[in-house]
Design a protein around this motif. Sequence first.
Motif, short mmCIF file in Angstrom:
data_model
loop_
_atom_site.label_atom_id
_atom_site.label_comp_id
_atom_site.label_asym_id
_atom_site.label_seq_id
_atom_site.Cartn_x
_atom_site.Cartn_y
_atom_site.Cartn_z
N GLU A 59 0.83 -1.20 0.00
CA GLU A 59 0.00 0.00 0.00
C GLU A 59 0.87 1.26 0.00
O GLU A 59 0.56 2.23 -0.69
N ALA A 60 1.95 1.23 0.77
CA ALA A 60 2.81 2.41 0.89
C ALA A 60 3.64 2.67 -0.36
O ALA A 60 3.88 3.82 -0.73
N GLU A 61 4.11 1.59 -1.00
CA GLU A 61 4.99 1.73 -2.17
C GLU A 61 4.59 0.75 -3.28
O GLU A 61 5.34 -0.20 -3.57
N PRO A 62 3.45 0.97 -3.92
CA PRO A 62 3.00 0.01 -4.95
C PRO A 62 3.90 -0.06 -6.17
O PRO A 62 3.88 -1.06 -6.88
N ALA A 63 4.72 0.94 -6.41
CA ALA A 63 5.66 0.88 -7.54
C ALA A 63 6.80 -0.08 -7.26
O ALA A 63 7.44 -0.58 -8.18
N THR A 64 7.05 -0.37 -5.99
CA THR A 64 8.14 -1.28 -5.61
C THR A 64 7.63 -2.65 -5.18
O THR A 64 8.17 -3.67 -5.60
N PHE A 65 6.61 -2.69 -4.34
CA PHE A 65 6.17 -3.94 -3.73
C PHE A 65 4.88 -4.45 -4.35
O PHE A 65 3.94 -3.70 -4.57
N HIS A 66 4.84 -5.75 -4.60
CA HIS A 66 3.67 -6.39 -5.19
C HIS A 66 3.73 -7.88 -4.87
O HIS A 66 4.70 -8.37 -4.28
N ILE A 67 2.68 -8.62 -5.23
CA ILE A 67 2.67 -10.09 -5.11
C ILE A 67 1.95 -10.65 -6.32
O ILE A 67 1.31 -9.93 -7.08
N THR A 68 2.07 -11.95 -6.46
CA THR A 68 1.28 -12.70 -7.43
C THR A 68 0.38 -13.65 -6.63
O THR A 68 0.58 -13.83 -5.42
N ASP A 69 -0.56 -14.26 -7.29
CA ASP A 69 -1.45 -15.19 -6.59
C ASP A 69 -0.67 -16.31 -5.90
O ASP A 69 -1.07 -16.78 -4.84
N HIS A 70 0.44 -16.72 -6.47
CA HIS A 70 1.25 -17.80 -5.89
C HIS A 70 1.69 -17.47 -4.46
O HIS A 70 1.77 -18.36 -3.62
N TYR A 71 1.97 -16.20 -4.17
CA TYR A 71 2.49 -15.79 -2.86
C TYR A 71 1.42 -15.24 -1.93
O TYR A 71 1.72 -14.86 -0.80
N ARG A 72 0.17 -15.18 -2.37
CA ARG A 72 -0.88 -14.50 -1.62
C ARG A 72 -1.03 -14.98 -0.18
O ARG A 72 -1.23 -14.19 0.72
N GLY A 73 -0.91 -16.25 0.09
CA GLY A 73 -1.11 -16.76 1.44
C GLY A 73 0.13 -16.86 2.29
O GLY A 73 0.10 -17.44 3.37
#
Length: 113
Positions: A59-73
């Motif tokens: 939320e704070a840095e969406p240009a840097t941090f993200h996930i894919t469905d594989h890592y969601r849990g």
Amino acid sequence: MTPADLHALVLAFPETETGTSYGKPSFKAAGKFFTRIRSEDDSVVVYVDSLDHRDMLMEAEPATFHITDHYRGYPIVLARIATVDPVWLRKTLEARWLKLVPKRVSRACTPIG
């Protein structure tokens, strides 16, 4: 940070080496999965403290941090190598490294940086 910088940073941790995980190039600490570079999006796989921590980073840095469905849990965030703060990354990788290596190794080593 470049992929070469990241490679050097990760391998500076004692007992860390290159390997494979699920058929992908990765880094292992004391023989256990430590991290990997995702060539699909030039990101590094980073374990964090909790799902809430991960969500806050995204939320704070969406240009840097993200996930894919594989890592969601999992308490894992994907950090874009080009924009991640190297100091944050080193500290976060160090916390993961300390959980993976035997106590005799972590006690004998001075943290990098």
